[in-house]
Design an enzyme around this catalytic site. Structure first.
Site, mmCIF file in Angstrom:
data_model
loop_
_atom_site.group_PDB
_atom_site.id
_atom_site.type_symbol
_atom_site.label_atom_id
_atom_site.label_comp_id
_atom_site.label_asym_id
_atom_site.label_seq_id
_atom_site.Cartn_x
_atom_site.Cartn_y
_atom_site.Cartn_z
ATOM 1 N N HIS A 208 0.827 -1.210 0.000
ATOM 2 C CA HIS A 208 0.000 0.000 0.000
ATOM 3 C C HIS A 208 0.861 1.261 0.000
ATOM 4 O O HIS A 208 2.060 1.227 0.334
ATOM 5 C CB HIS A 208 -0.913 0.010 1.223
ATOM 6 C CG HIS A 208 -0.156 0.018 2.518
ATOM 7 N ND1 HIS A 208 0.437 1.148 3.049
ATOM 8 C CD2 HIS A 208 0.116 -0.985 3.390
ATOM 9 C CE1 HIS A 208 1.028 0.860 4.186
ATOM 10 N NE2 HIS A 208 0.867 -0.430 4.417
ATOM 11 N N GLU A 284 -2.075 -6.995 7.858
ATOM 12 C CA GLU A 284 -0.740 -6.835 8.428
ATOM 13 C C GLU A 284 -0.614 -7.588 9.745
ATOM 14 O O GLU A 284 -1.613 -7.923 10.391
ATOM 15 C CB GLU A 284 -0.447 -5.342 8.628
ATOM 16 C CG GLU A 284 0.910 -4.999 9.249
ATOM 17 C CD GLU A 284 2.107 -5.514 8.459
ATOM 18 O OE1 GLU A 284 2.318 -6.741 8.458
ATOM 19 O OE2 GLU A 284 2.833 -4.681 7.878
#
Length: 406
Positions: A208, A284
Site C-alpha cells: 500500500h 498486516e
C-alpha cells in the site's frame, strides 16, 4: 427424532504445499463447548487444500456417528468454506472428489452451515492437524487423538529474562530445520529450461501507499491508518504502472484495511473497473502493544521483548502476532489465489510483513531474508507460480513509477 446440533471445527495443512500433511477435526456441544469427538490423521504428502477437505470430511463423519441432525461447520480455510457454500467454483480437479464426498455427508444432515473463523479461534483443530503433520514428516503415522496437543500462543519473553534471546534463537533454529526438512518434498525439479508464463498464476504483490505512520517510522499493524497525501500520489502512480504491466489482470485482492483498499481501488479503476475482493489473510501483522509506537519507543519500553522478537519469527510482540502466524496466513492466501485463479494474473495489495514472507517462501530463503529485504510503500513485486510447485520471482520492490514524487 429430536434435533441435535453440533459444532464441527476442522483444519488441515502440509509442511510445504505439497508436503507431509495431516488434518484435525473437533466436534463440540455448541452450548457448553464440551468436546464430543476428535479426529486427527497423517495423510502422506499432499497439499494444504486436500488436507483441509479431509479434515472437514472427518469432522462431518464424526458428527454423523454422534447422531447429529444439524451441523455448524467452522474452518479457517476460506477456500473450503466458500466452495462448500457454493460461492466459489472448484477449479482444481483433484479437489472435486473430496468436495463430492463432503457434499454426500452434508446430505445426511437436516442442515449444515459453513462459516469462516480466524485461525486463533480454531486452535484445537489446528493443534491436531499440526501433530498429524509432525507425524507425517517423521514420527510414526496415524491418528493423534489421545491426548490432544493444544498449542498455546507464542509466549512473549520478559525483559528481565537473561536467556530470552538464546531461547528465541533455539525456536528459530528448530523452525528453520523443519522448513529445510520439508524442502526436498516441495521443490520442483531444478531446471534452467524456460517455462511458459501462460501456464503460471502470476501475482503482482503491491504494498500500500504511505501513511503518516510510515513516514514517522511507527509500527503500523491492525490499526486502520489512512493514506497520507504523499501516499495518495504514490497510489495514483502505482495504478498507472500496474495497468501498463498487466492490463489483462483478472482480479484485485486486498487486505481489508483502508490503506490497502484505497490502493486496490485505484488499481481496479485503472484496470477498467474490476471489483476488489477482500481477504483477511492479507492483513498486516498484529503488533499488539507496539502499535502506533516508534521503533525507538519500543526499544526503550520493551528491550528484552524486542530482542527476542528480532531473533525469532516464532516470538510475538506483547499481545500481538508472530511472523510464524503471519506466514501461515500468507501461505493460505497464496494457495487460495492459485486455486481460484489458475494460469491468471492477480493483483494482490497487502502490507510489508505478508509480502516479505511471501517473497521469502518464493525464494526458499531463511528468516534472515526478512531483515535484509526492504520494501518501499507502493512498491511492486512479481511472482509466477506453476501447478507443479515451480516458482519464479520476476521482480522485487519495483519503484520506478514513483520517480518524481517528492
Amino acid at each position: 427424532m429430536a434435533s441435535r446440533v453440533v459444532l464441527v471445527e476442522a483444519d488441515g495443512g502440509s509442511r510445504g504445499n505439497p508436503g507431509p500433511a495431516g488434518y484435525g477435526a473437533v466436534v463440540r456441544d455448541p452450548e457448553t463447548g464440551e468436546v464430543l469427538a476428535e479426529r486427527s490423521e497423517s495423510i502422506g504428502v499432499t497439499t494444504n487444500n486436500v488436507a483441509e477437505y479431509r479434515g472437514l470430511i472427518a469432522g462431518l463423519e464424526a458428527a454423523a456417528e454422534l447422531g447429529a441432525t444439524e451441523v455448524d461447520a467452522r474452518m479457517d480455510s476460506k477456500l473450503v468454506v466458500e466452495q462448500m457454500s457454493g460461492r466459489w467454483q472448484i477449479k482444481n480437479a483433484g479437489l472435486r472428489p473430496l468436495a463430492a464426498q463432503a457434499a454426500q455427508l452434508v446430505d445426511r444432515f437436516a442442515a449444515v452451515r459453513f462459516s469462516w473463523i480466524p485461525r486463533e479461534r480454531n486452535r484445537h483443530a489446528d493443534a491436531l492437524a499440526n501433530a498429524a503433520m509432525d507425524a507425517a514428516a517423521g514420527a510414526p503415522a496415524g491418528p493423534v487423538v489421545d491426548p490432544p496437543r493444544i498449542v498455546e500462543p507464542p509466549r512473549t519473553v520478559a525483559a528481565d529474562e537473561p536467556a530470552a534471546r538464546d531461547r528465541a534463537r533455539e525456536v528459530a533454529d528448530r523452525a528453520a530445520a523443519k522448513r529445510a526438512a520439508g524442502a526436498d518434498a516441495t521443490t520442483a525439479p531444478a531446471s534452467w529450461e524456460p517455462r511458459p508464463s501462460l501456464t503460471a498464476t502470476r501475482l503482482l504483490l503491491v504494498r500500500h501507499g504511505e501513511t503518516e505512520f510510515t513516514e514517522q517510522g511507527r509500527y503500523s499493524g491492525r490499526g486502520d491508518v489512512a493514506l497520507s497525501a504523499r501516499g495518495r500520489e504514490q497510489v495514483a502512480a502505482t495504478a498507472r504502472r500496474v495497468a501498463a504491466l498487466v492490463p489483462g489482470a483478472v482480479a484485485v485482492v486486498s487486505s481489508p484495511l483502508s490503506r490497502c483498499t484505497a490502493t486496490a481501488g485505484a488499481i481496479a479503476d485503472a484496470l477498467g473497473g474490476r471489483p476488489v475482493r477482500l481477504d483477511d489473510d492479507l492483513i498486516e501483522c498484529d503488533f499488539g502493544a507496539w502499535e502506533g509506537r516508534t521503533f525507538a519507543e519500543v526499544r526503550d519500553g520493551w528491550p528484552g521483548e524486542l530482542d527476542a522478537w528480532l531473533a525469532s519469527t516464532a516470538v510475538a510482540p506483547p499481545q500481538g502476532e508472530s511472523f510464524v502466524e503471519v506466514a501461515e496466513r500468507a501461505r493460505r492466501a497464496v494457495a487460495a489465489l492459485c486455486e481460484a485463479y489458475p494460469r491468471e494474473t492477480v493483483v494482490v495489495v497487502s502490507h510489508v510483513s505478508p509480502i516479505k514472507l511471501m517473497l521469502r517462501d518464493a525464494l526458499a530463503a531463511d528468516d534472515a531474508f526478512l531483515h535484509r529485504l526492504y520494501l518501499d510503500a507502493a512498491g511492486i513485486s512479481v511472482v509466477d507460480l506453476w501447478p507443479d510447485g515451480g516458482v519464479a520471482v520476476r521482480s522485487v520492490n519495483d519503484t520506478a513509477h514513483l520517480d518524481g514524487i517528492a
